[in-house]
Design a protein around this motif. Structure first.
Motif, PDB file in Angstrom:
ATOM      1  N   LEU A   1      10.851  -5.449  16.238  1.00  0.00           N
ATOM      2  CA  LEU A   1      10.873  -6.341  14.661  1.00  0.00           C
ATOM      3  C   LEU A   1      10.272  -7.460  14.371  1.00  0.00           C
ATOM      4  N   PRO A   2      10.070  -8.116  15.365  1.00  0.00           N
ATOM      5  CA  PRO A   2       8.986  -9.657  14.369  1.00  0.00           C
ATOM      6  C   PRO A   2       8.457  -8.919  14.047  1.00  0.00           C
ATOM      7  N   ASN A   3       7.096  -7.897  15.016  1.00  0.00           N
ATOM      8  CA  ASN A   3       6.336  -7.403  14.508  1.00  0.00           C
ATOM      9  C   ASN A   3       6.347  -6.020  13.412  1.00  0.00           C
ATOM     10  N   SER A   4       6.754  -6.565  12.779  1.00  0.00           N
ATOM     11  CA  SER A   4       7.262  -5.497  11.378  1.00  0.00           C
ATOM     12  C   SER A   4       6.574  -5.803  10.577  1.00  0.00           C
ATOM     13  N   ARG A   5       5.707  -4.901   9.643  1.00  0.00           N
ATOM     14  CA  ARG A   5       4.969  -5.212   8.872  1.00  0.00           C
ATOM     15  C   ARG A   5       5.247  -5.406   7.333  1.00  0.00           C
ATOM     16  N   TYR A   6       4.681  -5.128   5.835  1.00  0.00           N
ATOM     17  CA  TYR A   6       4.719  -5.589   5.057  1.00  0.00           C
ATOM     18  C   TYR A   6       3.652  -4.456   3.901  1.00  0.00           C
ATOM     19  N   ILE A   7       4.920  -3.334   3.115  1.00  0.00           N
ATOM     20  CA  ILE A   7       3.432  -2.830   2.231  1.00  0.00           C
ATOM     21  C   ILE A   7       3.651  -2.914   0.597  1.00  0.00           C
ATOM     22  N   TRP A   8       3.046  -3.953   0.199  1.00  0.00           N
ATOM     23  CA  TRP A   8       3.051  -3.891  -1.084  1.00  0.00           C
ATOM     24  C   TRP A   8       2.511  -3.036  -2.034  1.00  0.00           C
ATOM     25  N   LEU A   9       2.935  -1.987  -2.664  1.00  0.00           N
ATOM     26  CA  LEU A   9       2.132  -1.394  -3.637  1.00  0.00           C
ATOM     27  C   LEU A   9       2.149  -1.045  -5.014  1.00  0.00           C
ATOM     28  N   PRO A  10       1.233  -1.136  -5.787  1.00  0.00           N
ATOM     29  CA  PRO A  10       1.595  -1.133  -7.081  1.00  0.00           C
ATOM     30  C   PRO A  10       2.152  -0.054  -7.696  1.00  0.00           C
ATOM     31  N   LEU A  11       2.461  -0.552  -8.974  1.00  0.00           N
ATOM     32  CA  LEU A  11       4.259   0.419  -9.163  1.00  0.00           C
ATOM     33  C   LEU A  11       4.021   0.811 -10.869  1.00  0.00           C
ATOM     34  N   ARG A  12       3.715   1.895 -11.417  1.00  0.00           N
ATOM     35  CA  ARG A  12       2.954   1.970 -12.321  1.00  0.00           C
ATOM     36  C   ARG A  12       3.985   2.809 -13.452  1.00  0.00           C
ATOM     37  N   PHE A  13       3.688   3.328 -14.738  1.00  0.00           N
ATOM     38  CA  PHE A  13       4.355   4.238 -15.874  1.00  0.00           C
ATOM     39  C   PHE A  13       3.412   5.342 -15.333  1.00  0.00           C
ATOM     40  N   GLU A  14       3.490   6.666 -15.464  1.00  0.00           N
ATOM     41  CA  GLU A  14       3.091   7.466 -15.588  1.00  0.00           C
ATOM     42  C   GLU A  14       3.331   8.908 -16.500  1.00  0.00           C
ATOM     43  N   GLY A  15       3.361   9.166 -17.607  1.00  0.00           N
ATOM     44  CA  GLY A  15       3.932  10.330 -18.080  1.00  0.00           C
ATOM     45  C   GLY A  15       5.772  10.057 -18.171  1.00  0.00           C
ATOM     46  N   GLY A  16       5.555   8.487 -18.680  1.00  0.00           N
ATOM     47  CA  GLY A  16       7.348   7.864 -18.754  1.00  0.00           C
ATOM     48  C   GLY A  16       8.126   7.790 -17.253  1.00  0.00           C
ATOM     49  N   LYS A  17       7.847   8.266 -16.054  1.00  0.00           N
ATOM     50  CA  LYS A  17       7.780   8.412 -14.721  1.00  0.00           C
ATOM     51  C   LYS A  17       7.285   7.070 -13.804  1.00  0.00           C
ATOM     52  N   PRO A  18       7.941   6.018 -12.843  1.00  0.00           N
ATOM     53  CA  PRO A  18       7.215   5.471 -12.088  1.00  0.00           C
ATOM     54  C   PRO A  18       6.817   6.387 -11.209  1.00  0.00           C
ATOM     55  N   LYS A  19       5.564   5.797 -10.756  1.00  0.00           N
ATOM     56  CA  LYS A  19       5.478   6.557  -9.650  1.00  0.00           C
ATOM     57  C   LYS A  19       4.001   5.441  -8.740  1.00  0.00           C
ATOM     58  N   ILE A  20       4.307   5.707  -7.555  1.00  0.00           N
ATOM     59  CA  ILE A  20       3.757   4.476  -5.905  1.00  0.00           C
ATOM     60  C   ILE A  20       2.673   5.284  -5.742  1.00  0.00           C
ATOM     61  N   ALA A  21       1.589   4.911  -5.564  1.00  0.00           N
ATOM     62  CA  ALA A  21       0.493   5.725  -4.753  1.00  0.00           C
ATOM     63  C   ALA A  21      -0.174   4.935  -3.360  1.00  0.00           C
ATOM     64  N   TRP A  22      -0.363   5.646  -2.623  1.00  0.00           N
ATOM     65  CA  TRP A  22      -0.888   4.792  -1.419  1.00  0.00           C
ATOM     66  C   TRP A  22      -2.311   3.765  -1.084  1.00  0.00           C
ATOM     67  N   LYS A  23      -2.436   3.020  -1.494  1.00  0.00           N
ATOM     68  CA  LYS A  23      -3.465   2.774  -1.609  1.00  0.00           C
ATOM     69  C   LYS A  23      -3.923   1.457   0.373  1.00  0.00           C
ATOM     70  N   GLU A  24      -4.971   1.479   0.817  1.00  0.00           N
ATOM     71  CA  GLU A  24      -5.813   1.062   1.476  1.00  0.00           C
ATOM     72  C   GLU A  24      -5.438  -0.271   1.421  1.00  0.00           C
ATOM     73  N   ALA A  25      -6.701  -0.366   0.124  1.00  0.00           N
ATOM     74  CA  ALA A  25      -6.494  -1.972  -0.429  1.00  0.00           C
ATOM     75  C   ALA A  25      -6.946  -1.580  -2.061  1.00  0.00           C
ATOM     76  N   TRP A  26      -5.706  -2.822  -2.177  1.00  0.00           N
ATOM     77  CA  TRP A  26      -6.187  -3.251  -3.805  1.00  0.00           C
ATOM     78  C   TRP A  26      -5.757  -4.550  -4.180  1.00  0.00           C
ATOM     79  N   SER A  27      -6.545  -4.477  -5.616  1.00  0.00           N
ATOM     80  CA  SER A  27      -6.123  -5.712  -6.173  1.00  0.00           C
ATOM     81  C   SER A  27      -5.785  -5.732  -7.805  1.00  0.00           C
ATOM     82  N   PHE A  28      -4.978  -6.730  -8.384  1.00  0.00           N
ATOM     83  CA  PHE A  28      -5.302  -7.169  -9.920  1.00  0.00           C
ATOM     84  C   PHE A  28      -6.070  -6.424 -11.208  1.00  0.00           C
TER      85      PHE A  28
END
Length: 334
Positions: A307-334
């Motif tokens: 468990l100490p070596n568990s990792r974090y996944i932070w991904l952008p959440l945006r709205f498309e067509g009025g619904k929230p979408k979360i897409a995988w990205k290997e790397a991303w920034s603002f």
């Protein structure tokens, strides 16, 4: 000798930026280092934005991962160390503020004894009392206690004073989160009834206890890992299914009020491994200050036998067509 000296100086100068360089991108699932090049240790966490600074609170997991001999399910755990805190101005580069709620090693009956379970700490600020209030899942090693614990502090970096644990309105409380609405009302959202039902409790004005006002949601749907956010006047609740430490499909629901009727919208994740939530589990959703309509969905990628070596996944959440979408990205920034 002079040439060798110059070359040595150049090599040192080249190395200095590498030691002090800051993070420029999010790399979901990879090892994430703080500003002192130590691995960030804040699992099952949540964020607080206060006076221009983000604070990240999470479970500090150290030492050996344990599966008790008596276990009838995969209740892997580490000894309780406490709740860690990190601070940041940009959500990318984090400074370790230390353990803000420590284990109580001397009392084996204490909720914070290393032999117990402390999970999913969340902190909110009460503008009326000027207190920082932490709620967390408190449990026994066999997960039979199923309580909520509360602690308070005068500063976002603690130290937090532990006030005790209880079952909100007499009901179980396991995976949990907090949400403060625009009107200052606060809510605790938790898995209850052996994780079969999600409860939403309206909190007292000091945020320390539940009121008698609460709702039962997703009855017998077995949802956990709640994360709540608000967008354009509507409320969204992201959850996972119940499959222990193993990943499963996420779901998001929408409501017109926190205590209203929640309508499931399905899996917000899209792309490869979306049916496994990219091998993560939800823990929080953070609006990005200064970036309208951009949210960050926080997930833990659990490594159940380490468990100490568990990792974090932070991904952008945006709205498309009025619904929230979360897409995988290997790397991303603002």
């Amino acid at each position: 000798m002079k040439t060798k000296t110059i070359i040595s100086l150049l090599l040192v100068m080249m190395a200095i930026p590498c030691l002090s360089q800051s993070n420029k991108m999010f790399y979901p699932g990879r090892e994430w280092l703080d500003d002192e090049q130590h691995v960030i240790n804040a699992h099952g966490g949540g964020l607080l934005y206060h006076n221009g600074i983000y604070y990240w609170y999470g479970e500090c997991k150290l030492g050996k991962t344990i599966l008790p001999d008596w276990a009838t399910w995969e209740c892997y755990r580490t000894d309780v160390t406490g709740v860690s805190c990190y601070s940041s101005k940009d959500l990318l580069n984090w400074h370790d503020e230390g353990i803000v709620l420590r284990a109580e090693k001397s009392d084996s009956l204490h909720d914070l004894h290393p032999s117990k379970v402390v999970e999913r700490p969340k902190v909110i600020y009460n503008a009326q009392t000027c207190k920082f209030v932490m709620w967390m899942h408190i449990d026994s090693a066999d997960y039979g206690k199923a309580c909520a614990g509360v602690a308070i502090a005068d500063s976002p970096i603690g130290p937090f004073d532990y006030l005790g644990s209880f079952r909100p309105n007499g009901e179980m409380s396991r995976d949990q989160t907090l949400f403060v609405d625009d009107d200052g009302k606060a809510y605790q959202i938790c898995s209850s009834e052996d994780n079969a039902t999600m409860y939403i409790h309206l909190l007292t004005d000091d945020y320390l206890k539940p009121t008698k006002t609460y709702t039962r949601n997703f009855v017998k749907k077995f949802r956990e890992a709640p994360a709540v956010f608000k967008h354009e006047g509507k409320y969204y609740l992201l959850t996972s299914g119940c499959s222990g430490w193993d990943p499963n499909v996420a779901d998001i629901a929408v409501a017109d009020s926190m205590l209203g009727e929640w309508k499931p919208l399905g899996n917000p994740c899209v792309g490869e491994n979306a049916d496994k939530t990219f091998y993560g589990q939800s823990t929080y959703v953070q609006p990005v200050i200064g970036h309208p309509d951009l949210y960050i969905a926080l997930f833990d990628r659990w490594k159940k036998t380490d468990l100490p070596n568990s990792r974090y996944i932070w991904l952008p959440l945006r709205f498309e067509g009025g619904k929230p979408k979360i897409a995988w990205k290997e790397a991303w920034s603002f």
